[in-house]
Write an enzyme that holds these catalytic residues in place. Structure first.
Site, PDB file in Angstrom:
ATOM      1  N   GLU A   1       4.696  10.282   2.289  1.00 12.65           N
ATOM      2  CA  GLU A   1       4.885   8.835   2.180  1.00 12.65           C
ATOM      3  C   GLU A   1       6.070   8.593   1.264  1.00 12.65           C
ATOM      4  O   GLU A   1       6.102   9.067   0.129  1.00 12.65           O
ATOM      5  CB  GLU A   1       3.630   8.151   1.615  1.00 12.65           C
ATOM      6  CG  GLU A   1       2.548   7.980   2.675  1.00 12.65           C
ATOM      7  CD  GLU A   1       1.364   7.120   2.227  1.00 12.65           C
ATOM      8  OE1 GLU A   1       0.458   6.922   3.043  1.00 12.65           O
ATOM      9  OE2 GLU A   1       1.348   6.666   1.060  1.00 12.65           O
TER      10      GLU A   1
ATOM     11  N   ASP B   1       1.584  -2.682  -6.919  1.00 11.32           N
ATOM     12  CA  ASP B   1       1.736  -1.420  -7.625  1.00 11.32           C
ATOM     13  C   ASP B   1       1.541  -1.564  -9.128  1.00 11.32           C
ATOM     14  O   ASP B   1       1.885  -2.580  -9.716  1.00 11.32           O
ATOM     15  CB  ASP B   1       3.121  -0.831  -7.340  1.00 11.32           C
ATOM     16  CG  ASP B   1       3.175  -0.206  -5.958  1.00 11.32           C
ATOM     17  OD1 ASP B   1       2.431   0.761  -5.738  1.00 11.32           O
ATOM     18  OD2 ASP B   1       3.928  -0.707  -5.106  1.00 11.32           O
TER      19      ASP B   1
END
Lengths: 400, 270
Positions: B49, B60
């Site tokens: 990824e 995040d």
């Protein structure tokens, strides 16, 4: 234009708005939407909201004719919707009361908020104290420097102010951080968003809570002036005071609606916060699709305005839609024009306006000159300028 | 068959679990990303990824935020992330690459332009954090047209009604978010994760990867008892942050190797 029934079920205003969030927030937004729709249909909820607005906020706020300044300019009559007289000093409290009552109804003991200038943070901290919630306010560390007095007010009211050090350290980063808190503490936390942006249902519910401004104007204008205004002018950062006063006027086609963005140092310099006026590209940020100040790679760029409350790279999706539909028009006013208006209202009317609202006042002064004395210009004076003493003094080279 | 599908088929035949590391494109330095990708594969990664840096990474935690900011400061972009993938493909035609990022860089490039460019660059899957199911249908149709898999997140709070809805759009694998919150450190509830993954797999008929908050081989192994893949991100970024310049590849290889051994232990014990 006929009154419209927007957003649609999934939060769209035409191509704008929507629900652009990580899956982790979806169930919280659905819970909020269901709770809001049920509350807004519940006469007991609406009655409590109105009671609080009357007895705690001090509504209705008056419409005041700025006679001396209007006469000096020699054009249209400038009328001010006095949201600066609300408890906490701005229109932000209307929405905070609404969302706090919703938090209470949903049984959430903790509220969080983002803030730029600190007006929304103060309003959120105020209602948290009023209803007994724990309160955490996220604020960019740059804004904390610019708005020290408001930071202290929030602390006095019992809120924890968390400095945000990421990105440009301003309002947009505070909003990112509040979202991160919400996703982590979603079961006991209510996120009080301060403007008509964010994922559905926020743009809708913030607007609905703020339409009290425009609804009062419709009645007050008839009572006092026997007719509706020729134009309404309001500043637009995210755009909550503007939608609050515009929305009830959508069907009044003879009333021009003008949103005023922050041109900062000038649109041509690139140092501004005016996505609508600068014809920015549409994109996705903070849960909705709207006009966004961004670079060619889709990164959000730093904005500039003398007023922290307008210093935001996006704009509420309903404004994006109103611009495209042509029902409202959008212009921008520079830092120096806003400052000139600020001083004019101090000297001629004994009113110290917020720097945000000074943008709307500056545009009103500009166009009043071009209109006959029989014309009525209604300006939303969204907040008072006490919080801006420091910024204005600095501009004049004065130190406390 | 897509690279992602054939990877899972191959792993299932060998009764192995997929290790999916996440690194941010351009971090710690743009020229290091392709060597890091190769090192990860050599150390046992099955799918990569690649994070596309964005100025406002709302989902995040602080670690991945910092890596995004550092990458952006060095001129990283969606376009350059595609160039990195293309470069990686020159020497690796097998390992799937999934881009993970936010909607706006894709919106700025244009959804259709992006889909075509990504397919040409050798990307296999796209996970766009803020294209929620509600807003994703047009975009996933464009990905389908060029043979790219649309990867979606599922959360502990996602209602089962959504799983079925997701089935129409999700391809490749489903990324189950193991905690309430953002990426980074967190205590994991393994029993809860196990129950969810079982239920999701039964409905969706797709492999399920679990990520967010997995920090060591022991946890990875425990998760792999129940999931098809384990996704590790912040821990790799921390390792890169801590690494003295020049030692990044060795450090990352060591961490990936450790996780690999943890996952393979799971299969051996059976």
């Amino acid at each position: 234009m006929q009154p419209y029934d927007l957003p649609d079920e999934r939060g769209h205003f035409g191509i704008y708005g929507g629900i652009f969030v990580a899956e982790t927030l979806i169930s919280a937004l659905e819970e909020l939407k269901d709770a809001y729709l049920a509350a807004w249909r519940d006469p007991a909820f609406v009655a409590e909201f109105e009671h609080e607005l009357k007895h705690y906020v001090g509504r209705p706020s008056p419409i005041y004719h700025a006679r001396r300044l209007s006469e000096k300019l020699g054009g249209a009559k400038i009328l001010l919707k006095r949201e600066d007289l609300n408890h906490t000093g701005s229109h932000k409290v209307n929405n905070c009361i609404g969302q706090a009552l919703l938090a209470k109804r949903m049984g959430k003991p903790r509220v969080i908020a983002e803030t730029g200038a600190g007006q929304h943070g103060v309003a959120a901290a105020t209602v948290a104290a009023r209803y007994g919630f724990e309160c955490v306010v996220y604020m960019g560390s740059e804004d904390i420097k610019r708005q020290a007095a408001n930071v202290y007010r929030m602390k006095l009211l019992g809120a924890t102010v968390v400095p945000v050090e990421s990105g440009s350290k301003t309002l947009k980063d505070a909003m990112n951080e509040a979202m991160r808190d919400w996703v982590t503490n979603v079961s006991d936390t209510f996120y009080i968003i301060g403007t008509v942006a964010g994922p559905h249902p926020y743009p809708m519910l913030v607007r609905d809570f703020q339409t009290i401004i425009g609804k009062e104007c419709v009645m007050q204008m008839t009572e006092t002036f026997g007719r509706q205004p020729d134009a309404i002018i309001a500043c637009v950062g995210g755009g909550s005071n503007a939608l609050g006063i515009f929305h009830p006027y959508i069907p009044f086609e003879d009333t021009l609606l003008i949103g005023v963005e922050a041109a900062g140092e000038g649109i041509e310099t690139g140092r501004h916060a005016a996505p609508l006026t600068a014809n920015a590209k549409a994109g996705v940020l903070h849960g909705n699709r709207t006009y966004l100040l961004q670079d060619e790679n889709g990164q959000i760029i730093e904005t500039h305005s003398i007023s922290a409350g307008l210093d935001y790279p996006g704009v509420g999706p309903e404004h994006a839609w109103l611009k495209d539909s042509g029902r409202a028009e959008y212009v921008a006013v520079t830092d120096s024009e806003a400052l000139a208006a600020f001083h004019a209202f101090c000297r001629y009317e004994g009113i110290i306006p917020a720097l945000e609202s000074s943008h709307a006042l500056a545009h009103a002064m500009k166009i009043a000159l071009t209109m006959g004395r029989d014309k009525l210009l209604l300006v939303c004076l969204s907040g008072r300028g006490d919080k801006d003493m420091h910024t204005v003094a600095e501009q004049s080279g004065i130190k406390f | 068959m897509s690279r992602i599908k054939s990877t899972f088929t191959r792993l299932q035949t060998g009764q192995r679990k997929a290790l999916i590391p996440f690194i941010t494109a351009g971090f710690p330095r743009p020229e290091l990303t392709v060597p890091l990708m190769r090192a990860l594969v050599a150390a046992g990664a099955d799918i990569l990824e690649l994070g596309v840096p964005f100025s406002d990474p709302m989902a995040d935690g602080p670690t991945i935020q910092r890596s995004s900011e550092a990458a952006l400061a060095q001129g990283m972009s969606l376009k350059k992330t595609l160039e990195i993938t293309q470069e990686f493909r020159k020497t690796d035609a097998v390992t799937p690459v999934v881009l993970m990022g936010y909607a706006n860089p894709i919106e700025a490039m244009g959804q259709e332009t992006f889909a075509r460019a990504a397919a040409e660059a050798g990307v296999d899957g796209v996970l766009t954090v803020d294209y929620a199911l509600e807003e994703a249908a047009e975009f996933t149709a464009m990905l389908d047209n060029v043979g790219l898999d649309a990867i979606f997140l599922l959360a502990p709070t996602s209602k089962p009604e959504r799983w079925a809805e997701l089935q129409k759009l999700a391809r490749g694998y489903v990324y189950y978010v193991s905690v309430k919150g953002v990426t980074g450190k967190r205590e994991l509830d393994l029993a809860e994760i196990a129950a969810r993954v079982r239920a999701i797999r039964a409905v969706l008929k797709l492999p399920v990867g679990v990520g967010f908050g997995i920090r060591d081989a022991k946890t990875a192994a425990a998760i792999a008892e129940h999931a098809d893949a384990v996704i590790v991100g912040s821990r790799f970024i921390e390792e890169l942050e801590r690494s003295p310049s020049g030692e990044e590849l060795a450090r990352i290889s060591a961490l990936a190797g450790e996780l690999r051994r943890g996952l393979d232990g799971v299969t051996k014990n059976r």
